[in-house]
Design an enzyme around this catalytic site. Sequence first.
Site, short mmCIF file in Angstrom:
data_model
loop_
_atom_site.label_atom_id
_atom_site.label_comp_id
_atom_site.label_asym_id
_atom_site.label_seq_id
_atom_site.Cartn_x
_atom_site.Cartn_y
_atom_site.Cartn_z
N ASP A 1 0.87 -1.17 0.00
CA ASP A 1 0.00 0.00 0.00
C ASP A 1 0.91 1.23 0.00
O ASP A 1 1.64 1.46 0.96
CB ASP A 1 -0.87 -0.04 1.26
CG ASP A 1 -1.78 1.18 1.38
OD1 ASP A 1 -1.70 2.08 0.51
OD2 ASP A 1 -2.56 1.23 2.35
N TYR B 1 -9.97 14.86 -2.76
CA TYR B 1 -9.25 14.39 -3.96
C TYR B 1 -8.60 15.57 -4.68
O TYR B 1 -7.45 15.50 -5.12
CB TYR B 1 -10.25 13.68 -4.87
CG TYR B 1 -9.65 12.90 -6.02
CD1 TYR B 1 -8.88 11.76 -5.79
CD2 TYR B 1 -9.90 13.27 -7.35
CE1 TYR B 1 -8.36 11.02 -6.86
CE2 TYR B 1 -9.38 12.55 -8.41
CZ TYR B 1 -8.61 11.42 -8.16
OH TYR B 1 -8.11 10.69 -9.21
N ALA C 1 -5.53 16.59 -2.70
CA ALA C 1 -4.41 15.64 -2.87
C ALA C 1 -3.75 15.82 -4.24
O ALA C 1 -2.52 15.88 -4.34
CB ALA C 1 -4.92 14.21 -2.72
N LYS C 2 -4.56 15.93 -5.26
CA LYS C 2 -4.02 16.04 -6.62
C LYS C 2 -3.42 17.42 -6.87
O LYS C 2 -2.41 17.56 -7.58
CB LYS C 2 -5.10 15.71 -7.65
CG LYS C 2 -5.61 14.27 -7.58
CD LYS C 2 -4.50 13.25 -7.74
CE LYS C 2 -5.06 11.84 -7.96
NZ LYS C 2 -3.98 10.83 -8.11
N ASN D 1 0.65 6.34 -9.99
CA ASN D 1 -0.73 6.29 -10.48
C ASN D 1 -1.73 5.92 -9.38
O ASN D 1 -2.92 6.21 -9.52
CB ASN D 1 -0.80 5.26 -11.62
CG ASN D 1 -2.23 4.93 -12.01
OD1 ASN D 1 -2.92 5.73 -12.62
ND2 ASN D 1 -2.69 3.75 -11.62
#
Length: 243
Positions: free
Chosen positions: A60, A154, A157-158, A89
Site C-alpha cells: 500500500d 481528492y 491531494a491532486k 498512479n
Amino acid sequence: MKCAIVTGGSRGIGRAVCLKLAEEKNYHILINYASNEAAANETLAKVQELGATGEILKFDVADAAETRNVLTTWQDNNPDALVEVIVNNAGITRDGLFMWMQQDDWTSVINTSLNGFFNVTNFFIQKLLRNKYGRIINMVSVSGVKGTAGQTNYSAAKGALVGATKALAQEVAKRNITVNAVAPGFIRTDMTQDFNEEELKAMIPANRFGEAEEVADLVAFLASGKASYITGEVVNINGGIYS
C-alpha cells in the site's frame, strides 16, 4: 535490468500504462497493487503476452514502512536492477460534500495520492540522481487543476501533487530527470463506472469519455527519450473539458 514501476498498476489507467510500456519492451515492468491480486496477475499475464517481462509488488503506497520494506527487499534481491521510470498512479476517491466529510475520508485520500508519491519516489530518487537519468510521471486529475465539487479531498491531494511535480522538476532537471504530471478528465475505468456517462459527456467538448489507452499513450511518451525537454509540466487529457 532497466525497470519501470507503476503504482496502482493492476487495473484501469495503471494497467493500460503497464501494457503500453510492455509493448515498447524497453523495461521490466514492476506492477504494484494493494488489494486486488487477481487483477494484478491478469495484468502481469497480459504484459508477458506482449513479450515483455514483469513482476508484481504488493504494498500500500500510503504505508511508508510497508512501501520501504517491500522495495528494499526487491532491490536487495535485484542488485543490478535500475528503476528508470516511476509512474505514480495509485489513487483512491472518497467523494462527498466537505461539510459532511469524515476525517478518515480526508486522510486516506491524501495519504494514497500525495504521501504515496513521496513514499515511492523518495525511495528511488537518489539512485536516479546517481544514474543521471529518470522519468517521473505523476497521475493527477482535472480535479487537481480546476477543483471538483464533492471532491475537496481528492482535489486537495491532486493539487498538492501538481505543486510537488513542479518543485521536484526544478531540483533534478540538471541530472536529466524529468518530472511531469498527467491530468485526466473523465476516463472510462472502474473509478468512473458509476458515473452517468450520457449526462456528463454533454459537458465535454469532445462529447465522450476518454479511454485508459489514450492516457497510457501520453504517459509512455513522457516516459520516453523523446520527452527529454518537457519537465515540470501538467498535461491535461480531458477532451477539452476546460482550458
